[in-house]
Design an enzyme around this catalytic site. Structure first.
Site, PDB file in Angstrom:
ATOM      1  N   ARG A 133      -2.899  -7.228   9.597  1.00 26.66           N
ATOM      2  CA  ARG A 133      -1.901  -7.762   8.669  1.00 26.66           C
ATOM      3  C   ARG A 133      -0.488  -7.329   9.055  1.00 26.66           C
ATOM      4  O   ARG A 133       0.418  -8.154   9.179  1.00 26.66           O
ATOM      5  CB  ARG A 133      -2.193  -7.279   7.233  1.00 26.66           C
ATOM      6  CG  ARG A 133      -3.500  -7.746   6.641  1.00 26.66           C
ATOM      7  CD  ARG A 133      -3.575  -9.251   6.497  1.00 26.66           C
ATOM      8  NE  ARG A 133      -2.501  -9.794   5.694  1.00 26.66           N
ATOM      9  CZ  ARG A 133      -2.027 -11.026   5.801  1.00 26.66           C
ATOM     10  NH1 ARG A 133      -2.523 -11.846   6.726  1.00 26.66           N
ATOM     11  NH2 ARG A 133      -1.073 -11.462   5.012  1.00 26.66           N
ATOM     12  N   CYS A 285       3.795   1.860   2.778  1.00 23.07           N
ATOM     13  CA  CYS A 285       4.548   0.830   2.064  1.00 23.07           C
ATOM     14  C   CYS A 285       5.022   1.344   0.712  1.00 23.07           C
ATOM     15  O   CYS A 285       6.162   1.088   0.301  1.00 23.07           O
ATOM     16  CB  CYS A 285       3.693  -0.428   1.895  1.00 23.07           C
ATOM     17  SG  CYS A 285       2.119  -0.149   1.052  1.00 23.07           S
ATOM     18  N   THR A 286       4.168   2.091   0.009  1.00 24.09           N
ATOM     19  CA  THR A 286       4.546   2.603  -1.304  1.00 24.09           C
ATOM     20  C   THR A 286       5.623   3.668  -1.193  1.00 24.09           C
ATOM     21  O   THR A 286       6.584   3.684  -1.984  1.00 24.09           O
ATOM     22  CB  THR A 286       3.314   3.166  -2.039  1.00 24.09           C
ATOM     23  OG1 THR A 286       2.338   2.124  -2.188  1.00 24.09           O
ATOM     24  CG2 THR A 286       3.689   3.695  -3.406  1.00 24.09           C
ATOM     25  N   ARG A 330     -14.066   1.971  -3.922  1.00 27.14           N
ATOM     26  CA  ARG A 330     -13.570   0.873  -3.094  1.00 27.14           C
ATOM     27  C   ARG A 330     -14.675  -0.050  -2.601  1.00 27.14           C
ATOM     28  O   ARG A 330     -14.404  -1.079  -1.989  1.00 27.14           O
ATOM     29  CB  ARG A 330     -12.784   1.420  -1.895  1.00 27.14           C
ATOM     30  CG  ARG A 330     -11.508   2.131  -2.303  1.00 27.14           C
ATOM     31  CD  ARG A 330     -10.577   2.297  -1.143  1.00 27.14           C
ATOM     32  NE  ARG A 330      -9.412   3.104  -1.496  1.00 27.14           N
ATOM     33  CZ  ARG A 330      -8.333   3.237  -0.740  1.00 27.14           C
ATOM     34  NH1 ARG A 330      -8.267   2.606   0.415  1.00 27.14           N
ATOM     35  NH2 ARG A 330      -7.311   3.976  -1.125  1.00 27.14           N
ATOM     36  N   GLY A 344      -1.299   8.947  -1.791  1.00 30.32           N
ATOM     37  CA  GLY A 344      -0.538  10.108  -1.316  1.00 30.32           C
ATOM     38  C   GLY A 344       0.951   9.858  -1.314  1.00 30.32           C
ATOM     39  O   GLY A 344       1.730  10.711  -0.878  1.00 30.32           O
ATOM     40  N   ARG A 366      -5.767  -0.524  -7.488  1.00 33.77           N
ATOM     41  CA  ARG A 366      -5.849  -1.715  -6.645  1.00 33.77           C
ATOM     42  C   ARG A 366      -6.168  -2.907  -7.553  1.00 33.77           C
ATOM     43  O   ARG A 366      -7.122  -2.843  -8.352  1.00 33.77           O
ATOM     44  CB  ARG A 366      -6.914  -1.548  -5.566  1.00 33.77           C
ATOM     45  CG  ARG A 366      -6.598  -0.457  -4.537  1.00 33.77           C
ATOM     46  CD  ARG A 366      -5.439  -0.866  -3.658  1.00 33.77           C
ATOM     47  NE  ARG A 366      -5.078   0.165  -2.701  1.00 33.77           N
ATOM     48  CZ  ARG A 366      -5.578   0.247  -1.463  1.00 33.77           C
ATOM     49  NH1 ARG A 366      -6.460  -0.654  -1.046  1.00 33.77           N
ATOM     50  NH2 ARG A 366      -5.195   1.210  -0.655  1.00 33.77           N
ATOM     51  N   ASN A 449       4.270  -5.193  -0.136  1.00 33.33           N
ATOM     52  CA  ASN A 449       3.665  -4.103   0.626  1.00 33.33           C
ATOM     53  C   ASN A 449       3.320  -4.502   2.059  1.00 33.33           C
ATOM     54  O   ASN A 449       2.976  -3.655   2.877  1.00 33.33           O
ATOM     55  CB  ASN A 449       2.408  -3.576  -0.074  1.00 33.33           C
ATOM     56  CG  ASN A 449       1.461  -4.675  -0.516  1.00 33.33           C
ATOM     57  OD1 ASN A 449       1.659  -5.283  -1.571  1.00 33.33           O
ATOM     58  ND2 ASN A 449       0.434  -4.934   0.290  1.00 33.33           N
TER      59      ASN A 449
END
Length: 481
Positions: A133, A285-286, A330, A344, A366, A449
């Site tokens: 991605r 990304c976060t 998950r 994290g 999520r 993201n």
């Protein structure tokens, strides 16, 4: 009145059409990229240029007209300008405020740093190690940036071969994307030579299982920046394998780095990069989405402590249907469930902002969306604040500061997550959701993201290559707002 407005629209549209060849001439001749308050004009249509002039009302409190920007463009094409990014909107405002009558003299004074500085240098080679991605979005951005800015050039992609027709399938994934739409341009495949041609850029596909075994110089690639977007190695020992390959100068990881690896959030701590740093991380990304906002809030109001909760789109490591997964929760179907997990990112903020060490906690949920996430920053400040004051400050940061590329701001009652697909910013503050009560502040930050993060990664790549454009007129420091 309506007839006059109709006539005025078409008169201004004709001026916008006159701007088009000047914008492209400046780019071809001088490698100058023009914008209006950060909205890049290169590649825009005449209608999009009109929209960029209307966008100016968010900054200037009024709509700009091509009648104001066109004379500046006409002057710029006759100046001996060097590589730079020039904001026509800011020049319009500064010229009006200056009281100067001579536009040519004003522009010479404002742009003196880049007059007569035109130089030609070979672009830095970039290799993408992995093509998922993030890898495919990096490829799109790098190809686009090579055409518009230069300085870095995508030369190769390294993957493990999946079978016959591998390169054709990977090219197809680059050409079409279910979230981000079609590739802007043309893509062709030379199967015999294992090459993808994207808008005239030759991208060598290299099939390898071990990063240390590749001789990039045999492909004419040297002193390259390898962007590892596989996530397979996150410590110094693992990533150092890339440096054993011939032709590699530096490695950038698109995930949080472990140990003593510097985690870089562009715009915040990229000045910490030293010439001796051969292995770096672009964080997550976060972390990129929240760190710039936390930085400006912390500097202005002080942050005693806080909690970060992210509603994060599902990712490739989750299962489409219930199945075994090594991670807690998950394994459940990503498209059917909200999945509580850890992040994290809150702790990682302190790697870019040491003053936040021990101040933040965080979790993630999520959610069943393919892209765009939201971070909720629940903060206890060191002094009392008011909602409008905070929003006005963040809006000014997003429009006028040197963090304009990292922080955006919106105050619309109708926006939803899909509206932020394709955002180039690290994060977008949703001003209508802001809550302030004494020292307690809650901020909601949207972030793409995938694409927003990929743009942050490319900014680091360009920084490493010494290819970031000088932006004129200079933007304000946060302390000036």
């Amino acid at each position: 009145m309506a007839a006059n407005a109709h006539e005025q629209w078409y008169e201004r549209l004709e001026l916008a059409q006159e701007m088009l060849p000047l914008i492209h001439r400046l780019h071809r001749k001088n490698n100058v990229v023009t914008s209006i308050f950060g909205r890049r004009l290169l590649g825009m249509t005449d209608i999009e240029i009109m929209k960029a002039h209307r966008f100016a009302r968010r900054v200037a409190q009024r709509e700009l007209s091509p009648e104001e920007t066109l004379p500046i463009l006409r002057e710029l094409v006759d100046m001996d300008l060097g590589t730079s990014s020039i904001d026509l909107g800011r020049l319009v405002l500064k010229f009006a405020d200056s009281g100067e009558q001579d536009l040519a003299a004003f522009l010479k004074a404002e742009l003196g740093d880049v007059i007569g500085t035109s130089t030609q240098s070979e672009p830095t080679d970039v290799v993408l190690y992995g093509f998922g991605r993030i890898g495919r979005l990096l490829a799109r951005i790098l190809v686009s940036r090579e055409a518009s800015v230069g300085g870095v050039r995508l030369r190769a992609i390294v993957v493990r071969k999946k079978g016959d027709g591998d390169i054709v399938k990977r090219a197809s994934l680059l050409r079409r994307d279910s979230v981000h739409g079609a590739f802007n341009g043309t893509i062709t495949v030379d199967e015999e030579n294992e090459v993808i041609w994207a808008n005239g850029t030759k991208i060598q596909m290299i099939y390898a299982n071990d990063p240390a075994d590749i001789d990039y110089t045999s492909y004419g690639i040297d002193d390259a920046i390898v962007v590892d977007n596989t996530g397979a190695w996150r410590n110094r020992e693992g990533l150092a394998q890339h440096l054993q390959s011939k032709g590699v100068a530096r490695v950038l990881l698109t995930a949080p780095g472990k140990g003593d690896i510097k985690n870089i959030v562009y715009g915040i701590n990229d000045n910490d990069i030293e010439d001796s740093d051969t292995i770096l991380s672009a964080a997550s990304c976060t972390t990129n989405g929240i760190t710039p906002v936390l930085k400006v809030i912390g500097d202005r109001y002080g942050v005693a402590h806080g909690h970060v909760e992210t509603a994060h789109s599902f990712t490739n490591d989750q299962n489409l249907i219930d199945n075994y997964h090594k991670g807690p929760r998950r394994g459940r179907a990503a498209g059917l469930n909200m999945v509580l997990t850890e992040t994290g990112a809150a702790k990682a903020v302190s790697k870019a902002l040491p003053e936040f060490e021990g101040k933040l906690t965080g979790n993630a949920i999520r959610v069943p969306t393919p892209d765009v996430s939201m971070a909720v920053l629940n903060l206890e400040l060191e002094r009392e604040v008011e909602r409008d004051e905070v929003n006005d400050f963040l809006r000014a940061v997003s429009l006028e500061s040197n963090l304009r590329q990292q922080i955006s701001y919106i105050a619309s009652p109708e926006v939803v997550s899909n509206d932020f697909v394709g955002s180039t910013h690290a994060g977008v503050v949703d001003g209508l959701a802001t809550i302030a009560n004494g020292k307690h502040l809650v901020l909601y930050v949207w972030y793409d993201n995938e694409f927003g993060y990929s743009n942050q990664v490319v900014r680091i790549v360009e920084k490493l290559a010494g290819a970031r454009l000088q932006v004129l007129p200079e933007r304000k420091d946060i302390s000036e707002l």
